[in-house]
Design a protein around this motif. Structure first.
Motif, PDB file in Angstrom:
ATOM      1  N   ILE A  30       0.835  -1.205   0.000  1.00  0.00           N
ATOM      2  CA  ILE A  30       0.000   0.000   0.000  1.00  0.00           C
ATOM      3  C   ILE A  30       0.869   1.255   0.000  1.00  0.00           C
ATOM      4  N   ALA A  31       1.950   1.240   0.777  1.00  0.00           N
ATOM      5  CA  ALA A  31       2.846   2.400   0.809  1.00  0.00           C
ATOM      6  C   ALA A  31       3.459   2.644  -0.570  1.00  0.00           C
ATOM      7  N   SER A  32       3.847   1.578  -1.253  1.00  0.00           N
ATOM      8  CA  SER A  32       4.385   1.720  -2.604  1.00  0.00           C
ATOM      9  C   SER A  32       3.330   2.252  -3.569  1.00  0.00           C
ATOM     10  N   PHE A  33       2.099   1.747  -3.444  1.00  0.00           N
ATOM     11  CA  PHE A  33       0.999   2.235  -4.290  1.00  0.00           C
ATOM     12  C   PHE A  33       0.782   3.727  -4.073  1.00  0.00           C
ATOM     13  N   VAL A  34       0.769   4.140  -2.818  1.00  0.00           N
ATOM     14  CA  VAL A  34       0.553   5.557  -2.514  1.00  0.00           C
ATOM     15  C   VAL A  34       1.715   6.400  -3.015  1.00  0.00           C
ATOM     16  N   LYS A  35       2.944   5.930  -2.762  1.00  0.00           N
ATOM     17  CA  LYS A  35       4.134   6.712  -3.130  1.00  0.00           C
ATOM     18  C   LYS A  35       4.308   6.812  -4.642  1.00  0.00           C
ATOM     19  N   ASN A  36       4.117   5.706  -5.350  1.00  0.00           N
ATOM     20  CA  ASN A  36       4.458   5.674  -6.773  1.00  0.00           C
ATOM     21  C   ASN A  36       3.299   5.952  -7.724  1.00  0.00           C
ATOM     22  N   ILE A  37       2.071   5.810  -7.257  1.00  0.00           N
ATOM     23  CA  ILE A  37       0.931   6.003  -8.148  1.00  0.00           C
ATOM     24  C   ILE A  37       0.011   7.117  -7.655  1.00  0.00           C
ATOM     25  N   LEU A  38      -0.457   6.982  -6.422  1.00  0.00           N
ATOM     26  CA  LEU A  38      -1.483   7.901  -5.941  1.00  0.00           C
ATOM     27  C   LEU A  38      -0.948   9.305  -5.673  1.00  0.00           C
ATOM     28  N   THR A  39       0.183   9.404  -4.978  1.00  0.00           N
ATOM     29  CA  THR A  39       0.734  10.718  -4.655  1.00  0.00           C
ATOM     30  C   THR A  39       1.063  11.520  -5.908  1.00  0.00           C
ATOM     31  N   PRO A  40       1.690  10.928  -6.924  1.00  0.00           N
ATOM     32  CA  PRO A  40       1.924  11.724  -8.144  1.00  0.00           C
ATOM     33  C   PRO A  40       0.635  12.190  -8.821  1.00  0.00           C
ATOM     34  N   ILE A  41      -0.414  11.375  -8.761  1.00  0.00           N
ATOM     35  CA  ILE A  41      -1.692  11.800  -9.355  1.00  0.00           C
ATOM     36  C   ILE A  41      -2.255  12.988  -8.583  1.00  0.00           C
ATOM     37  N   ILE A  42      -2.270  12.873  -7.270  1.00  0.00           N
ATOM     38  CA  ILE A  42      -2.786  13.970  -6.436  1.00  0.00           C
ATOM     39  C   ILE A  42      -1.902  15.200  -6.590  1.00  0.00           C
ATOM     40  N   ALA A  43      -0.591  14.994  -6.612  1.00  0.00           N
ATOM     41  CA  ALA A  43       0.336  16.116  -6.750  1.00  0.00           C
ATOM     42  C   ALA A  43       0.203  16.782  -8.110  1.00  0.00           C
ATOM     43  N   ALA A  44      -0.049  15.994  -9.167  1.00  0.00           N
ATOM     44  CA  ALA A  44      -0.215  16.571 -10.502  1.00  0.00           C
ATOM     45  C   ALA A  44      -1.457  17.451 -10.560  1.00  0.00           C
ATOM     46  N   ILE A  45      -2.496  17.024  -9.873  1.00  0.00           N
ATOM     47  CA  ILE A  45      -3.716  17.836  -9.831  1.00  0.00           C
ATOM     48  C   ILE A  45      -3.446  19.143  -9.089  1.00  0.00           C
ATOM     49  N   GLY A  46      -2.661  19.047  -8.017  1.00  0.00           N
ATOM     50  CA  GLY A  46      -2.328  20.240  -7.237  1.00  0.00           C
ATOM     51  C   GLY A  46      -1.196  21.062  -7.831  1.00  0.00           C
ATOM     52  N   GLY A  47      -0.523  20.531  -8.855  1.00  0.00           N
ATOM     53  CA  GLY A  47       0.549  21.275  -9.490  1.00  0.00           C
ATOM     54  C   GLY A  47       1.925  21.018  -8.907  1.00  0.00           C
ATOM     55  N   LYS A  48       2.021  20.178  -7.908  1.00  0.00           N
ATOM     56  CA  LYS A  48       3.310  19.873  -7.296  1.00  0.00           C
ATOM     57  C   LYS A  48       3.670  18.437  -7.647  1.00  0.00           C
ATOM     58  N   PRO A  49       4.853  18.168  -8.237  1.00  0.00           N
ATOM     59  CA  PRO A  49       5.173  16.822  -8.695  1.00  0.00           C
ATOM     60  C   PRO A  49       5.379  15.795  -7.579  1.00  0.00           C
ATOM     61  N   ASN A  50       5.765  16.237  -6.392  1.00  0.00           N
ATOM     62  CA  ASN A  50       6.011  15.287  -5.307  1.00  0.00           C
ATOM     63  C   ASN A  50       5.827  16.001  -3.975  1.00  0.00           C
ATOM     64  N   PHE A  51       5.057  15.418  -3.081  1.00  0.00           N
ATOM     65  CA  PHE A  51       4.820  16.041  -1.782  1.00  0.00           C
ATOM     66  C   PHE A  51       6.058  16.019  -0.889  1.00  0.00           C
ATOM     67  N   SER A  52       6.935  15.046  -1.078  1.00  0.00           N
ATOM     68  CA  SER A  52       8.070  14.902  -0.171  1.00  0.00           C
ATOM     69  C   SER A  52       9.031  16.091  -0.237  1.00  0.00           C
ATOM     70  N   THR A  53       8.952  16.880  -1.279  1.00  0.00           N
ATOM     71  CA  THR A  53       9.839  18.048  -1.376  1.00  0.00           C
ATOM     72  C   THR A  53       9.275  19.270  -0.662  1.00  0.00           C
ATOM     73  N   LEU A  54       8.036  19.195  -0.198  1.00  0.00           N
ATOM     74  CA  LEU A  54       7.434  20.339   0.494  1.00  0.00           C
ATOM     75  C   LEU A  54       8.086  20.504   1.869  1.00  0.00           C
ATOM     76  N   SER A  55       8.522  21.716   2.165  1.00  0.00           N
ATOM     77  CA  SER A  55       9.168  21.973   3.451  1.00  0.00           C
ATOM     78  C   SER A  55       9.119  23.462   3.764  1.00  0.00           C
ATOM     79  N   PHE A  56       9.486  23.790   4.993  1.00  0.00           N
ATOM     80  CA  PHE A  56       9.646  25.184   5.385  1.00  0.00           C
ATOM     81  C   PHE A  56      10.804  25.259   6.372  1.00  0.00           C
ATOM     82  N   LYS A  57      11.390  26.476   6.525  1.00  0.00           N
ATOM     83  CA  LYS A  57      12.559  26.660   7.394  1.00  0.00           C
ATOM     84  C   LYS A  57      12.233  27.637   8.506  1.00  0.00           C
ATOM     85  N   ILE A  58      12.736  27.295   9.684  1.00  0.00           N
ATOM     86  CA  ILE A  58      12.664  28.204  10.836  1.00  0.00           C
ATOM     87  C   ILE A  58      14.044  28.158  11.500  1.00  0.00           C
ATOM     88  N   ASN A  59      14.713  29.288  11.533  1.00  0.00           N
ATOM     89  CA  ASN A  59      16.036  29.397  12.150  1.00  0.00           C
ATOM     90  C   ASN A  59      17.000  28.305  11.684  1.00  0.00           C
TER      91      ASN A  59
END
Length: 130
Positions: A30-59
């Motif tokens: 299931i984790a592989s299905f989500v990582k390799n198939i589902l997340t890219p589909i959801i990310a493509a709809i949202g305009g971001k190719p991969n969620f794992s690159t989303l981050s923010f910095k504090i200090n």
């Protein structure tokens, strides 16, 4: 040592071990299905190719909340798959088995008609034939 051997070979311990191994394998699928198939589909709809690159910095510390989003999606899909493919079918099977069976302590009281018919049967059985 004999007691430990009987404990390990007891049915529920072996069943639990098998369940853990199968559960881990199922989780990996299931984790592989989500990582390799589902997340890219959801990310493509949202305009971001991969969620794992989303981050923010504090200090000068970087927080990767995209990886958390991926794990959250995996958890939801694993829970849904377990519910729809394990829990729901087992509940349906238990309901089918219970259908038509009345528990011993909840035997329904005979209806008035059945009591009357039983009395008529007994009277007819007690009559002497000529």
């Amino acid at each position: 040592m004999k007691g430990f051997k009987s404990f390990i070979l007891r049915g529920n311990v072996v069943d639990l071990a098998v369940a853990v191994v199968i559960g881990a394998a199922f989780g990996a699928v299931i984790a592989s299905f989500v990582k390799n198939i589902l997340t890219p589909i959801i990310a493509a709809i949202g305009g971001k190719p991969n969620f794992s690159t989303l981050s923010f910095k504090i200090n000068k510390s970087e927080f990767f909340y995209g990886a958390f989003i991926n794990d959250l999606i995996s958890f939801v899909f694993i829970a849904a798959a377990i519910y729809f493919f394990v829990v729901l079918p087992l509940n349906s099977l238990a309901e089918r088995r219970a259908r038509g069976q009345v528990p011993a302590d909840e035997t329904p009281a005979p209806s008035d008609e059945s009591v009357l018919l039983a009395e008529i049967r007994d009277l007819l059985a007690g009559q002497v034939r000529l």
